[in-house]
Design a protein around this motif. Structure first.
Motif, PDB file in Angstrom:
ATOM      1  N   PHE A 315     -36.534  30.103 -22.877  1.00  0.00           N
ATOM      2  CA  PHE A 315     -36.492  31.399 -22.207  1.00  0.00           C
ATOM      3  C   PHE A 315     -36.314  32.541 -23.195  1.00  0.00           C
ATOM      4  O   PHE A 315     -36.658  33.690 -22.884  1.00  0.00           O
ATOM      5  N   SER A 316     -35.798  32.250 -24.386  1.00  0.00           N
ATOM      6  CA  SER A 316     -35.688  33.317 -25.389  1.00  0.00           C
ATOM      7  C   SER A 316     -37.077  33.745 -25.864  1.00  0.00           C
ATOM      8  O   SER A 316     -37.323  34.942 -26.086  1.00  0.00           O
ATOM      9  N   ALA A 317     -37.992  32.775 -25.998  1.00  0.00           N
ATOM     10  CA  ALA A 317     -39.371  33.117 -26.377  1.00  0.00           C
ATOM     11  C   ALA A 317     -40.040  33.944 -25.286  1.00  0.00           C
ATOM     12  O   ALA A 317     -40.815  34.861 -25.570  1.00  0.00           O
ATOM     13  N   SER A 343     -27.791  23.716 -16.284  1.00  0.00           N
ATOM     14  CA  SER A 343     -29.084  24.110 -16.846  1.00  0.00           C
ATOM     15  C   SER A 343     -29.349  25.595 -16.609  1.00  0.00           C
ATOM     16  O   SER A 343     -29.981  26.257 -17.437  1.00  0.00           O
ATOM     17  N   LEU A 344     -28.868  26.143 -15.481  1.00  0.00           N
ATOM     18  CA  LEU A 344     -29.027  27.576 -15.251  1.00  0.00           C
ATOM     19  C   LEU A 344     -28.228  28.379 -16.264  1.00  0.00           C
ATOM     20  O   LEU A 344     -28.735  29.360 -16.833  1.00  0.00           O
ATOM     21  N   ARG A 345     -26.972  27.994 -16.510  1.00  0.00           N
ATOM     22  CA  ARG A 345     -26.106  28.783 -17.381  1.00  0.00           C
ATOM     23  C   ARG A 345     -26.605  28.787 -18.824  1.00  0.00           C
ATOM     24  O   ARG A 345     -26.310  29.723 -19.581  1.00  0.00           O
ATOM     25  N   PRO A 349     -28.142  34.018 -19.998  1.00  0.00           N
ATOM     26  CA  PRO A 349     -28.158  35.234 -20.840  1.00  0.00           C
ATOM     27  C   PRO A 349     -29.545  35.858 -20.963  1.00  0.00           C
ATOM     28  O   PRO A 349     -29.673  37.087 -20.941  1.00  0.00           O
ATOM     29  N   TYR A 350     -30.578  35.016 -21.060  1.00  0.00           N
ATOM     30  CA  TYR A 350     -31.939  35.546 -21.179  1.00  0.00           C
ATOM     31  C   TYR A 350     -32.415  36.119 -19.848  1.00  0.00           C
ATOM     32  O   TYR A 350     -33.116  37.146 -19.817  1.00  0.00           O
ATOM     33  N   LEU A 351     -32.034  35.488 -18.751  1.00  0.00           N
ATOM     34  CA  LEU A 351     -32.409  36.015 -17.445  1.00  0.00           C
ATOM     35  C   LEU A 351     -31.731  37.364 -17.188  1.00  0.00           C
ATOM     36  O   LEU A 351     -32.348  38.274 -16.613  1.00  0.00           O
TER      37      LEU A 351
END
Length: 436
Positions: A315-317, A343-345, A349-351
């Motif tokens: 998700f950082s990409a 897995s959500l946590r 941060p990216y979300l």
């Protein structure tokens, strides 16, 4: 040439009569006559079948198939002979369907024609290859079959569900979208974007009467307003390993692709701009938001070749890629899958960063089979059933916690079954659009 079951039964019966004739002589004579009668009838049958080529067949189908939908195929068979024929028609369908029962029986009158229709429902995108059409013909005697090989191999491409687009288009034209489960969303406030001046008709708001135009035309004229237009709507599709999970033969990725295509179509019809983003362990496909003619076809071509990856989604990409390519605040509809709160946590941060820059809607999936387990009204019949029910309830509770966690940080979420994905996403889009 093939002998039929009728021939073998008659031949076996005559041979048995001949065998019993060794003990009872009249049966021996009767069996011999029966045998020679069968031989004569078989030769006559061969003559009727092989005097000339009497059968032709062709296949008709679309050049493109719609993934997850029933696509119709037609087989046209023609009998050019002067006698009635019974046919067994076998179509060599693509191996991806794993079906060996696509065969049909029909009777065609002399110089007659017949059309056979059947449906195929693909569950994966890609290129599918049809083979030949095999026909086995026999006369009313039914002792011998003649095989005909007709048609030609054909390739079709399976695209994301475009039949669903046509279905929504027809419903939209007839104002029957609510029949598909689409809700009528009440808009907040009043539309202020001027569109045109038109003749007054009963039912128009008298407050929109244009008195200057009325004075010039000597009849009532009203101002017509429209909704605010051209909001960018991006479908962001996760192609990581979690999207390989299958339901009813289709992966979650395929459901997401179908829903993204339908959402893009509805957004363009609402005069918003539709775009596309896919990612897995890296930022992958990007199609800039647009509502120009032909843009839906461009999105369809981009989605055609998308496949899931075995890597963990990064998700950082995604955040970095969107930061470089999308500068205007947009509605981001993210299709992904979370196994649980942990897995959500990892991705939260990216979300949260993405939600600061854009309007973010996270769409993830509810397992319909698990829901059936924990919603069973009757108590568990065995210890194993009890364990399964408790585990199903645990997963359901985890998904509710995910919704609460996203809501806590101001991120919109949608938990839906794959079957209801397209309808629920469109409902959510209309709800969000009504509140912007």
């Amino acid at each position: 040439m093939f002998f039929t079951r009728r021939f073998y039964l008659l031949a076996a019966s005559s041979i048995l009569v001949i065998v019993f004739g060794y003990w009872l002589h009249p049966l021996f004579v009767l069996g011999r006559w029966a045998w020679w009668l069968i031989v004569a009838a078989t030769l006559a049958d061969l003559t009727l079948l092989y005097n000339r080529k009497a059968i032709s067949a062709s296949r008709e189908c679309s050049e493109r198939f719609s993934n997850g939908d029933a696509n119709q195929v037609w087989l046209h068979v023609s009998n050019d002979s002067g006698r009635q024929l019974q046919l067994l028609v076998i179509d060599e369908i693509p191996f991806q369907f794993q079906r060996r029962n696509v065969s049909f029986t029909t009777t065609i009158a002399p110089h007659g024609q017949a059309t056979i229709a059947y449906d195929l429902t693909p569950t994966t995108r890609g290129t599918y290859s049809f083979g030949l059409i095999r026909l086995f013909a026999m006369t009313r005697l039914g002792l011998v079959q003649r095989r005909y090989t007709c048609g030609a191999p054909k390739e079709v491409k399976v695209y994301p569900s475009y039949l669903m687009l046509r279905q929504y288009e027809l419903l939209a034209m007839s104002n029957n979208l609510h029949e598909m489960g689409l809700k009528r969303i009440r808009r907040i406030g009043h539309n202020t974007d001027f569109e045109q001046i038109k003749d007054y008709i009963p039912g128009d708001d008298y407050r929109t009467i244009n008195w200057r135009a009325t004075a010039r035309r000597h009849q009532l004229m009203v101002n017509q307003y429209q909704e605010e237009r051209s909001q960018p709507v991006y479908s962001v599709i996760d192609k990581g390993r979690m999207m390989q999970q299958a339901f009813a033969g289709m992966t979650l990725l395929d459901y997401a692709i179908n829903a993204a295509l339908v959402l893009s179509y509805v957004a363009v019809r609402k005069e918003d701009k539709a775009g596309l983003v896919t990612f897995s362990d890296s930022f992958d496909t990007f199609v800039s938001a647009s509502n120009q003619p032909g843009h839906i076809h461009r999105l369809q071509e981009a989605l055609y070749a998308e496949q899931t990856q075995f890597a963990e989604s990064d998700f950082s990409a995604l955040l970095v890629g969107l930061s470089h390519r999308v500068s205007r605040r947009s509605l981001m509809v993210l299709y992904t899958s979370f196994t649980g709160l942990v897995s959500l946590r990892r991705q939260l941060p990216y979300l949260r960063q993405l939600a600061l820059r854009h309007r973010l809607l996270v769409v993830f999936f509810e397992d319909e089979e698990l829901r059936t387990l924990y919603q069973q009204p009757s108590p568990a019949a065995s210890t194993e059933d009890c364990y399964q029910q408790v585990i199903a309830e645990k997963f359901a509770y985890e998904q509710r916690l995910i919704v609460q966690e996203l809501r806590h940080y101001g991120i919109l979420s949608l938990l839906t079954t794959p079957r209801q994905l397209s309808i629920n996403v469109i409902n959510k889009y209309l709800e969000i659009k009504a509140r912007l």
